[in-house]
Design a protein around this motif. Structure first.
Motif, PDB file in Angstrom:
ATOM      1  N   ALA A  54       0.828  -1.210   0.000  1.00 50.31           N
ATOM      2  CA  ALA A  54       0.000   0.000   0.000  1.00 50.31           C
ATOM      3  C   ALA A  54       0.858   1.254   0.000  1.00 50.31           C
ATOM      4  O   ALA A  54       0.478   2.275  -0.593  1.00 50.31           O
ATOM      5  CB  ALA A  54      -0.921  -0.009   1.215  1.00 50.31           C
ATOM      6  N   PHE A  57       1.657   2.102  -3.544  1.00 54.63           N
ATOM      7  CA  PHE A  57       0.514   2.723  -4.206  1.00 54.63           C
ATOM      8  C   PHE A  57       0.373   4.184  -3.790  1.00 54.63           C
ATOM      9  O   PHE A  57       0.041   5.048  -4.612  1.00 54.63           O
ATOM     10  CB  PHE A  57      -0.768   1.954  -3.881  1.00 54.63           C
ATOM     11  CG  PHE A  57      -1.027   0.798  -4.796  1.00 54.63           C
ATOM     12  CD1 PHE A  57      -1.961   0.882  -5.812  1.00 54.63           C
ATOM     13  CD2 PHE A  57      -0.323  -0.381  -4.661  1.00 54.63           C
ATOM     14  CE1 PHE A  57      -2.196  -0.182  -6.672  1.00 54.63           C
ATOM     15  CE2 PHE A  57      -0.536  -1.456  -5.506  1.00 54.63           C
ATOM     16  CZ  PHE A  57      -1.482  -1.353  -6.516  1.00 54.63           C
ATOM     17  N   ALA A  58       0.609   4.464  -2.502  1.00 53.37           N
ATOM     18  CA  ALA A  58       0.482   5.845  -2.017  1.00 53.37           C
ATOM     19  C   ALA A  58       1.487   6.767  -2.690  1.00 53.37           C
ATOM     20  O   ALA A  58       1.217   7.961  -2.855  1.00 53.37           O
ATOM     21  CB  ALA A  58       0.671   5.884  -0.500  1.00 53.37           C
ATOM     22  N   PHE A  61       0.467   6.882  -6.988  1.00 46.68           N
ATOM     23  CA  PHE A  61      -0.769   7.503  -7.450  1.00 46.68           C
ATOM     24  C   PHE A  61      -1.134   8.688  -6.554  1.00 46.68           C
ATOM     25  O   PHE A  61      -0.703   8.756  -5.404  1.00 46.68           O
ATOM     26  CB  PHE A  61      -1.906   6.475  -7.463  1.00 46.68           C
ATOM     27  CG  PHE A  61      -1.613   5.259  -8.295  1.00 46.68           C
ATOM     28  CD1 PHE A  61      -1.674   5.325  -9.682  1.00 46.68           C
ATOM     29  CD2 PHE A  61      -1.253   4.056  -7.695  1.00 46.68           C
ATOM     30  CE1 PHE A  61      -1.403   4.218 -10.457  1.00 46.68           C
ATOM     31  CE2 PHE A  61      -0.970   2.941  -8.467  1.00 46.68           C
ATOM     32  CZ  PHE A  61      -1.043   3.016  -9.854  1.00 46.68           C
ATOM     33  N   ARG A  65      -6.885  10.130  -4.681  1.00 52.83           N
ATOM     34  CA  ARG A  65      -7.564   9.037  -5.368  1.00 52.83           C
ATOM     35  C   ARG A  65      -7.438   7.720  -4.601  1.00 52.83           C
ATOM     36  O   ARG A  65      -8.372   6.915  -4.566  1.00 52.83           O
ATOM     37  CB  ARG A  65      -7.007   8.885  -6.780  1.00 52.83           C
ATOM     38  CG  ARG A  65      -7.266  10.091  -7.670  1.00 52.83           C
ATOM     39  CD  ARG A  65      -6.686   9.896  -9.058  1.00 52.83           C
ATOM     40  NE  ARG A  65      -6.852  11.090  -9.889  1.00 52.83           N
ATOM     41  CZ  ARG A  65      -6.371  11.210 -11.112  1.00 52.83           C
ATOM     42  NH1 ARG A  65      -5.689  10.217 -11.652  1.00 52.83           N
ATOM     43  NH2 ARG A  65      -6.563  12.330 -11.783  1.00 52.83           N
ATOM     44  N   VAL A  66      -6.266   7.493  -4.003  1.00 52.85           N
ATOM     45  CA  VAL A  66      -6.077   6.264  -3.221  1.00 52.85           C
ATOM     46  C   VAL A  66      -7.027   6.238  -2.032  1.00 52.85           C
ATOM     47  O   VAL A  66      -7.696   5.226  -1.764  1.00 52.85           O
ATOM     48  CB  VAL A  66      -4.611   6.149  -2.752  1.00 52.85           C
ATOM     49  CG1 VAL A  66      -4.442   4.937  -1.839  1.00 52.85           C
ATOM     50  CG2 VAL A  66      -3.669   6.038  -3.950  1.00 52.85           C
ATOM     51  N   PHE A 108      -4.501   0.286   2.436  1.00 54.26           N
ATOM     52  CA  PHE A 108      -4.199   1.166   1.314  1.00 54.26           C
ATOM     53  C   PHE A 108      -4.497   2.629   1.630  1.00 54.26           C
ATOM     54  O   PHE A 108      -3.831   3.526   1.098  1.00 54.26           O
ATOM     55  CB  PHE A 108      -4.972   0.718   0.071  1.00 54.26           C
ATOM     56  CG  PHE A 108      -4.344  -0.455  -0.625  1.00 54.26           C
ATOM     57  CD1 PHE A 108      -3.358  -0.256  -1.576  1.00 54.26           C
ATOM     58  CD2 PHE A 108      -4.717  -1.748  -0.302  1.00 54.26           C
ATOM     59  CE1 PHE A 108      -2.758  -1.330  -2.206  1.00 54.26           C
ATOM     60  CE2 PHE A 108      -4.125  -2.830  -0.920  1.00 54.26           C
ATOM     61  CZ  PHE A 108      -3.138  -2.631  -1.876  1.00 54.26           C
ATOM     62  N   ALA A 112      -1.566   6.743   2.562  1.00 53.58           N
ATOM     63  CA  ALA A 112      -1.885   7.861   1.675  1.00 53.58           C
ATOM     64  C   ALA A 112      -2.293   9.120   2.430  1.00 53.58           C
ATOM     65  O   ALA A 112      -2.232  10.220   1.872  1.00 53.58           O
ATOM     66  CB  ALA A 112      -2.989   7.456   0.701  1.00 53.58           C
TER      67      ALA A 112
END
Length: 414
Positions: A54, A57-58, A61, A65-66, A108, A112
């Motif tokens: 995760a 991903f942070a 993107f 949005r995450v 996730f 973020a």
């Protein structure tokens, strides 16, 4: 800033409703204790396993949005839990599957949040924003169990889960109007500096490895994370053995409730104070704040009178209230934004894993040697580990305004 505060407060309230709702639903249905353990573990295990991924991903993107996707996923899972409780009762496999989906979304969404704050607010206002987030999240966490219990008694646990889903939807909707001027300014600066071609993204495993490399580069960060993990573990010991001592020696369950309430007041006072501090070396205050948790552990170890325990727990939680906004602001300032999600995910992983460890170890230790020794050892451990952080030069130094990353997010290679 208002949209971010409102959204994160709604998400915190929703999060605090979940464990109480599930616990009361299982108990009310007369299910075995193992059923509750299965459902709660189904949420925790995926959360811990997915946190490192995760973090990637942070960083890859846009944080908004995450978090939006994570909140909508949690809303769908909680709506499913609510529908299940209302129509089928405590169906353990279904509830466990939906709890696992919730835990994955938590994994996730959590890393973020730091990158979102970093991208939304720049400069000295960031510390005040972190303090406000901590205050409102603390209030939400305090109110959540009471709201869940009231809904359970009034209309049933299913409706509590549906309220949770609605809160997550509300959190997601607030992000729709959120703008991130700090990120836009950084992108504009990059463009002005001559960046004309979009770089190719590195492989996922490369980014994951680079995140760990960046984490190890900051000794001050690793030392603090270990210290914070230890206080999370010792908090599990305190929350397990504290009620036993209060019931047996301090006048009953009411004494423990009063103790917890005093801690909440202390924590909120600490957070409020942290938002108004202007410290050149905030990590010193972070270390002292974490070490203050030794006070209530020591008070319980010697079975101190209730007034002394209340003072010690208030002081300990005041220290943690000071810690949280200063720590969040420091890592947002010192860790490069392009690696913040990955580095921060390791902090969250240690914290999330340490508390259950303390909860699991406390009762067997107390059964073997009594309550005093585990509590005293915890006090020495949390105090010593966090004060030892002060030996690291980077903790005592004035932080550099801009961190330079050794773990780039993207590469131009194939």
């Amino acid at each position: 800033m208002r949209a971010l505060l409102l959204g994160r407060t709604a998400a915190a309230l929703a999060t605090s409703l979940i464990p109480t709702t599930l616990t009361l639903a299982v108990i009310h249905a007369g299910s075995a204790a193992g059923a509750l353990g299965t459902i709660l573990a189904a949420e925790t295990v995926p959360m811990l396993l997915l946190l490192p991924a995760a973090g990637v991903f942070a960083d890859r993107f846009p944080a908004r949005r995450v978090i939006l996707a994570a909140d909508l996923t949690r809303a769908a899972a909680q709506a499913g839990i609510g529908a299940t409780l209302l129509t089928r009762g405590v169906d353990v496999p279904v509830l466990a599957a939906l709890a696992a989906l919730t835990g994955g979304a938590v994994a996730f969404g959590t890393p973020a949040v730091r990158t979102l704050v970093s991208a939304t607010i720049a400069g000295p206002q960031r510390q005040r924003l972190n303090a406000r987030l901590s205050v409102w999240q603390g209030v939400a966490q305090f109110a959540g169990p009471g709201i869940a219990g009231t809904l359970m008694l009034g209309v049933g646990a299913g409706w509590s889960s549906l309220l949770t889903a609605a809160l997550f939807i509300g959190s997601a909707l607030t992000l729709g109007a959120l703008r991130t001027p700090a990120a836009a300014a950084a992108n504009a600066a990059s463009t002005d500096a001559g960046s004309t071609a979009a770089p190719r993204r590195a492989p996922f495993w490369h980014d994951l490895r680079a995140g760990w490399t960046e984490t190890r580069r900051h000794r001050w960060f690793i030392a603090n994370v270990i210290g914070h993990g230890i206080w999370n573990m010792t908090a599990g010991v305190l929350l397990t053995l504290g009620p036993v001592i209060a019931i047996n020696h301090l006048g009953g369950g009411t004494a423990w409730v009063i103790t917890l309430q005093s801690g909440t007041v202390g924590m909120l006072a600490g957070v409020w104070t942290a938002g108004r501090l202007r410290l050149a070396r905030p990590l010193i205050a972070v270390a002292l704040g974490a070490s203050a948790y030794a006070l209530p552990l020591a008070a319980l170890a010697i079975t101190a009178p209730l007034p002394l325990l209340l003072a010690a727990y208030t002081a300990g939680m005041f220290g943690l209230g000071i810690l949280d906004p200063l720590w969040e602001t420091t890592i947002q300032q010192r860790i490069p934004r392009e690696a913040l999600g990955r580095v921060g995910s390791f902090d969250t992983l240690i914290s999330f894993a340490a508390r259950p460890a303390g909860l699991a170890l406390a009762a067997p230790a107390a059964a073997a040697v009594g309550t005093a020794l585990p509590l005293a050892a915890s006090a020495v451990l949390v105090g010593g580990a966090n004060l030892a952080v002060l030996l690291i030069p980077a903790v005592r130094e004035h932080p550099a305004p801009v961190a330079v990353s050794s773990a780039p997010l993207v590469t131009s290679g194939a």
